[in-house]
Motif scaffolding. Structure first.
Motif, PDB file in Angstrom:
ATOM      1  N   MET A   1       0.837  -1.185   0.000  1.00 20.84           N
ATOM      2  CA  MET A   1       0.000   0.000   0.000  1.00 20.84           C
ATOM      3  C   MET A   1       0.870   1.232   0.000  1.00 20.84           C
ATOM      4  N   SER A   2       0.395   2.299  -0.617  1.00 22.89           N
ATOM      5  CA  SER A   2       1.156   3.541  -0.648  1.00 22.89           C
ATOM      6  C   SER A   2       1.178   4.155   0.749  1.00 22.89           C
ATOM      7  N   GLU A   3       2.097   5.088   0.923  1.00 20.68           N
ATOM      8  CA  GLU A   3       2.254   5.742   2.223  1.00 20.68           C
ATOM      9  C   GLU A   3       1.321   6.936   2.392  1.00 20.68           C
ATOM     10  N   GLU A   4       0.429   7.164   1.437  1.00 22.36           N
ATOM     11  CA  GLU A   4      -0.468   8.304   1.573  1.00 22.36           C
ATOM     12  C   GLU A   4      -1.402   8.117   2.766  1.00 22.36           C
ATOM     13  N   THR A   5      -1.776   9.243   3.351  1.00 22.60           N
ATOM     14  CA  THR A   5      -2.640   9.207   4.524  1.00 22.60           C
ATOM     15  C   THR A   5      -4.023   8.727   4.140  1.00 22.60           C
ATOM     16  N   LEU A   6      -4.591   7.914   4.990  1.00 18.96           N
ATOM     17  CA  LEU A   6      -5.947   7.421   4.776  1.00 18.96           C
ATOM     18  C   LEU A   6      -6.947   8.540   5.035  1.00 18.96           C
ATOM     19  N   ARG A   7      -8.070   8.496   4.329  1.00 21.87           N
ATOM     20  CA  ARG A   7      -9.105   9.518   4.479  1.00 21.87           C
ATOM     21  C   ARG A   7     -10.278   8.944   5.269  1.00 21.87           C
ATOM     22  N   LEU A   8     -10.674   9.672   6.316  1.00 21.83           N
ATOM     23  CA  LEU A   8     -11.786   9.279   7.174  1.00 21.83           C
ATOM     24  C   LEU A   8     -12.934  10.266   6.988  1.00 21.83           C
ATOM     25  N   ALA A   9     -14.079   9.763   6.545  1.00 21.90           N
ATOM     26  CA  ALA A   9     -15.286  10.588   6.458  1.00 21.90           C
ATOM     27  C   ALA A   9     -16.022  10.470   7.792  1.00 21.90           C
ATOM     28  N   VAL A  10     -16.203  11.598   8.449  1.00 21.64           N
ATOM     29  CA  VAL A  10     -16.938  11.661   9.711  1.00 21.64           C
ATOM     30  C   VAL A  10     -18.321  12.196   9.376  1.00 21.64           C
ATOM     31  N   ILE A  11     -19.343  11.399   9.609  1.00 24.20           N
ATOM     32  CA  ILE A  11     -20.710  11.754   9.216  1.00 24.20           C
ATOM     33  C   ILE A  11     -21.529  12.069  10.457  1.00 24.20           C
ATOM     34  N   ILE A  12     -22.013  13.306  10.526  1.00 23.55           N
ATOM     35  CA  ILE A  12     -22.882  13.723  11.626  1.00 23.55           C
ATOM     36  C   ILE A  12     -24.307  13.389  11.213  1.00 23.55           C
ATOM     37  N   GLY A  13     -24.909  12.403  11.886  1.00 28.38           N
ATOM     38  CA  GLY A  13     -26.162  11.821  11.436  1.00 28.38           C
ATOM     39  C   GLY A  13     -27.430  12.495  11.905  1.00 28.38           C
ATOM     40  N   SER A  14     -27.340  13.581  12.644  1.00 25.83           N
ATOM     41  CA  SER A  14     -28.545  14.252  13.137  1.00 25.83           C
ATOM     42  C   SER A  14     -28.721  15.593  12.446  1.00 25.83           C
ATOM     43  N   SER A  15     -29.967  15.924  12.172  1.00 30.34           N
ATOM     44  CA  SER A  15     -30.250  17.248  11.611  1.00 30.34           C
ATOM     45  C   SER A  15     -31.328  17.977  12.404  1.00 30.34           C
ATOM     46  N   ARG A  16     -31.681  17.431  13.543  1.00 32.72           N
ATOM     47  CA  ARG A  16     -32.752  17.988  14.388  1.00 32.72           C
ATOM     48  C   ARG A  16     -32.367  19.354  14.950  1.00 32.72           C
ATOM     49  N   GLU A  17     -33.333  20.235  15.052  1.00 34.54           N
ATOM     50  CA  GLU A  17     -33.111  21.538  15.675  1.00 34.54           C
ATOM     51  C   GLU A  17     -32.692  21.339  17.131  1.00 34.54           C
ATOM     52  N   GLY A  18     -31.695  22.076  17.584  1.00 30.62           N
ATOM     53  CA  GLY A  18     -31.209  21.971  18.952  1.00 30.62           C
ATOM     54  C   GLY A  18     -30.410  20.709  19.216  1.00 30.62           C
ATOM     55  N   GLU A  71     -18.958  11.440  -4.462  1.00 26.26           N
ATOM     56  CA  GLU A  71     -17.515  11.624  -4.645  1.00 26.26           C
ATOM     57  C   GLU A  71     -16.800  11.671  -3.287  1.00 26.26           C
ATOM     58  N   ARG A  72     -17.382  12.378  -2.331  1.00 24.97           N
ATOM     59  CA  ARG A  72     -16.770  12.446  -1.000  1.00 24.97           C
ATOM     60  C   ARG A  72     -16.741  11.066  -0.344  1.00 24.97           C
ATOM     61  N   LEU A  73     -17.827  10.323  -0.474  1.00 24.95           N
ATOM     62  CA  LEU A  73     -17.872   8.979   0.108  1.00 24.95           C
ATOM     63  C   LEU A  73     -16.911   8.034  -0.619  1.00 24.95           C
ATOM     64  N   ASP A  74     -16.808   8.167  -1.941  1.00 23.66           N
ATOM     65  CA  ASP A  74     -15.878   7.350  -2.720  1.00 23.66           C
ATOM     66  C   ASP A  74     -14.437   7.563  -2.263  1.00 23.66           C
ATOM     67  N   ARG A  75     -14.079   8.814  -1.996  1.00 21.89           N
ATOM     68  CA  ARG A  75     -12.702   9.139  -1.592  1.00 21.89           C
ATOM     69  C   ARG A  75     -12.362   8.615  -0.208  1.00 21.89           C
ATOM     70  N   ALA A  76     -13.356   8.370   0.609  1.00 22.17           N
ATOM     71  CA  ALA A  76     -13.109   7.901   1.978  1.00 22.17           C
ATOM     72  C   ALA A  76     -12.574   6.480   1.979  1.00 22.17           C
ATOM     73  N   ASP A  77     -11.611   6.250   2.857  1.00 24.04           N
ATOM     74  CA  ASP A  77     -11.105   4.900   3.086  1.00 24.04           C
ATOM     75  C   ASP A  77     -11.811   4.257   4.268  1.00 24.04           C
ATOM     76  N   ALA A  78     -12.455   5.087   5.090  1.00 20.64           N
ATOM     77  CA  ALA A  78     -13.150   4.618   6.285  1.00 20.64           C
ATOM     78  C   ALA A  78     -14.192   5.664   6.669  1.00 20.64           C
ATOM     79  N   ARG A 102     -24.497   3.237  -2.580  1.00 22.12           N
ATOM     80  CA  ARG A 102     -24.334   1.799  -2.358  1.00 22.12           C
ATOM     81  C   ARG A 102     -22.869   1.390  -2.472  1.00 22.12           C
ATOM     82  N   THR A 103     -22.299   1.540  -3.633  1.00 22.67           N
ATOM     83  CA  THR A 103     -20.934   1.058  -3.859  1.00 22.67           C
ATOM     84  C   THR A 103     -19.904   1.825  -3.033  1.00 22.67           C
TER      85      THR A 103
END
Length: 193
Positions: A1-18, A71-78, A102-103
């Protein structure tokens, strides 16, 4: 594997007011940044207005937005999903994000930071594990969970959770191992569901 840094997508799953999600996310992102294991991409679902009706060929602005998110999800490694628990489950915006893509989840690891009342969001996590299994993602056993999360939020809106730093580091280490292993595997042998 290359030495490039892995990309982590952090998903905030709430959209509720407050909502409490941004405070939990700020805490987690600071913990993840201090470990320096990943490049971070924070996706707040309150800022992502995905269409609620699933179609085969979305048009107009929806198509552009969906392509941008894909595209953002595709780029994520985790992935790390920050989820509250609503009625013993996870949120509609989070399910909508997952169902539109999906993919992008295939052969990638997902970790969870949950929060809520007595259960700390763990029932939402257990349901998310089932959904991600269907999408050929690998979920990390180790999680971070905030029970009665409101007791940990200061007057300034920040989450104070010194006891959670160790579980967060353990989860990130496991996530990094799986992300590197699965990325290497996907490069050598593309994954087909």
């Amino acid at each position: 594997m290359s030495e490039e840094t892995l990309r982590l997508a952090v998903i905030i799953g709430s959209s509720r007011e407050g909502r409490t999600g941004p405070a939990v996310a700020r805490w987690f992102v600071a913990e993840a940044a201090s470990c320096a294991m990943f490049d971070l991409d924070v996706m707040d679902l309150a800022d992502v207005d995905l269409p609620m009706t699933l179609t085969q060929a979305p048009g107009g602005e929806s198509a552009g937005l969906l392509a941008s998110v894909a595209e953002r999800l595709d780029r994520a490694d985790a992935f790390v999903v920050i989820t509250p628990e609503y009625n013993h489950s996870f949120t509609a915006p989070l399910k909508n994000l997952i169902d539109w893509h999906r993919t992008q989840w295939y052969a990638k690891p997902a970790g969870f930071v949950s929060y809520g009342g007595l259960s700390g969001g763990l029932r939402a996590v257990e349901q998310l594990r089932q959904v991600f299994a269907e999408l050929h993602a690998t979920t990390i056993r180790d999680t971070v969970s905030f029970h009665n999360v409101w007791q940990h939020i200061g007057e300034d809106g920040s989450l104070r959770a010194p006891d959670a730093a160790v579980p967060a580091k353990v989860m990130l280490e496991k996530l990094q191992w799986w992300a590197a292993a699965l990325k290497d595997a996907r490069v050598r042998r593309p994954y087909a569901a």
